[in-house]
Design a protein around this motif. Sequence first.
Motif, PDB file in Angstrom:
ATOM      1  N   ALA A  67      77.234  18.673  40.289  1.00  0.00           N
ATOM      2  CA  ALA A  67      76.529  17.729  41.161  1.00  0.00           C
ATOM      3  C   ALA A  67      75.811  16.666  40.333  1.00  0.00           C
ATOM      4  O   ALA A  67      75.785  15.484  40.709  1.00  0.00           O
ATOM      5  CB  ALA A  67      75.544  18.471  42.057  1.00  0.00           C
ATOM      6  N   ALA A  68      75.225  17.086  39.207  1.00  0.00           N
ATOM      7  CA  ALA A  68      74.474  16.135  38.379  1.00  0.00           C
ATOM      8  C   ALA A  68      75.345  14.958  37.959  1.00  0.00           C
ATOM      9  O   ALA A  68      74.900  13.798  37.979  1.00  0.00           O
ATOM     10  CB  ALA A  68      73.913  16.845  37.155  1.00  0.00           C
ATOM     11  N   ARG A  69      76.579  15.224  37.576  1.00  0.00           N
ATOM     12  CA  ARG A  69      77.458  14.142  37.149  1.00  0.00           C
ATOM     13  C   ARG A  69      77.786  13.209  38.308  1.00  0.00           C
ATOM     14  O   ARG A  69      77.953  11.997  38.120  1.00  0.00           O
ATOM     15  CB  ARG A  69      78.732  14.707  36.518  1.00  0.00           C
ATOM     16  CG  ARG A  69      78.476  15.448  35.205  1.00  0.00           C
ATOM     17  CD  ARG A  69      79.762  15.728  34.447  1.00  0.00           C
ATOM     18  NE  ARG A  69      80.677  16.605  35.154  1.00  0.00           N
ATOM     19  CZ  ARG A  69      80.683  17.930  35.073  1.00  0.00           C
ATOM     20  NH1 ARG A  69      79.769  18.560  34.314  1.00  0.00           N
ATOM     21  NH2 ARG A  69      81.565  18.661  35.725  1.00  0.00           N
ATOM     22  N   GLN A  70      77.877  13.756  39.514  1.00  0.00           N
ATOM     23  CA  GLN A  70      78.124  12.889  40.669  1.00  0.00           C
ATOM     24  C   GLN A  70      76.923  11.976  40.928  1.00  0.00           C
ATOM     25  O   GLN A  70      77.098  10.795  41.270  1.00  0.00           O
ATOM     26  CB  GLN A  70      78.440  13.729  41.907  1.00  0.00           C
ATOM     27  CG  GLN A  70      79.786  14.425  41.846  1.00  0.00           C
ATOM     28  CD  GLN A  70      80.171  15.063  43.177  1.00  0.00           C
ATOM     29  OE1 GLN A  70      80.216  16.275  43.291  1.00  0.00           O
ATOM     30  NE2 GLN A  70      80.439  14.236  44.172  1.00  0.00           N
ATOM     31  N   PHE A  71      75.712  12.512  40.768  1.00  0.00           N
ATOM     32  CA  PHE A  71      74.527  11.667  40.941  1.00  0.00           C
ATOM     33  C   PHE A  71      74.411  10.657  39.800  1.00  0.00           C
ATOM     34  O   PHE A  71      73.985   9.518  40.020  1.00  0.00           O
ATOM     35  CB  PHE A  71      73.275  12.535  41.063  1.00  0.00           C
ATOM     36  CG  PHE A  71      73.090  13.118  42.437  1.00  0.00           C
ATOM     37  CD1 PHE A  71      72.459  12.396  43.431  1.00  0.00           C
ATOM     38  CD2 PHE A  71      73.580  14.380  42.742  1.00  0.00           C
ATOM     39  CE1 PHE A  71      72.298  12.919  44.712  1.00  0.00           C
ATOM     40  CE2 PHE A  71      73.435  14.919  44.008  1.00  0.00           C
ATOM     41  CZ  PHE A  71      72.786  14.187  45.006  1.00  0.00           C
ATOM     42  N   GLN A  72      74.802  11.039  38.601  1.00  0.00           N
ATOM     43  CA  GLN A  72      74.822  10.072  37.509  1.00  0.00           C
ATOM     44  C   GLN A  72      75.790   8.929  37.816  1.00  0.00           C
ATOM     45  O   GLN A  72      75.478   7.759  37.581  1.00  0.00           O
ATOM     46  CB  GLN A  72      75.232  10.753  36.203  1.00  0.00           C
ATOM     47  CG  GLN A  72      74.156  11.625  35.586  1.00  0.00           C
ATOM     48  CD  GLN A  72      74.629  12.313  34.316  1.00  0.00           C
ATOM     49  OE1 GLN A  72      75.822  12.628  34.163  1.00  0.00           O
ATOM     50  NE2 GLN A  72      73.721  12.560  33.393  1.00  0.00           N
TER      51      GLN A  72
END
Length: 276
Positions: A67-72
């Motif tokens: 998920a973090a990479r999607q928010f990045q």
Amino acid sequence: MPTIPPERARHSGQEPPRRRQAGESFGADAERYDRARPRYPEVMVDRIVGGSPGPDVLDVGCGTGIAARQFQAAGCRVLGVDIDARMADLARRSGVEAEVAAFEAWDPAGRAFDAVVAGQTWHWVDAVAGAAKAAQVLRPGGRLAVFWNAFQLPPEVADAFSAACRRVLPDSPFDLQAMTRQPLDGYQVLCTRAADGIREAGGFSGPEEWRFAWEWSYTRDAWLDQMPTLGALTRLPSDELAEVLEAVGAAIDAKGGSFTMRYATVVVTAMRIDAV
């Protein structure tokens, strides 16, 4: 300001021990988890980002950083927190800053965020202590958003999965019927628990529930690659896991070797309404 009662400040003890151990077992094969687990709908990410006052995001239970990479990618600055050092290490290698701690006991060291998110992990967090900690680190107007991917297997595949699990997991702490045939019913329990925790912690607007429907096509091999990352299966001995995979693989073969999975991503979200 919401405060965390001392007895809740430690890592949550609400879950039965075997379920808690399952929650801490995903790092045993972090690479497979990162490779095989589904992502989240872009429309959900955009709605959370658009409903937050700025780009600073805290990802609770960040795992390998899915998920973090999607928010990045949506323009956010993301810090992850995860209890499993193996998962956090892979997240760092993928470009996500990550710290190792149970969220309830994590030290924010004076940092503040515009959104606190948790993908597929909030059921491992104490619902009240977690919401109170989120309120402490959110800026006024910041958003807490916790979400899960609920999947609906085709009936034939679900039946094979359920039957095999009953054979090898007769005492499973997981609700296998809900997981395989009534997934939204099971996730509604998690949503209710999250919403109740937000209300009890205080400092938030009334929680809302969002839902995003989508589909994904799986080959036999792709789905069998993901199955060992499911919480009910992460700690199975290799021979028992092989029995479950064989049964499910045969059911997929009978459908022509692939199938379309129906997903519903369910979100519980609320806004920080008073100054910290």
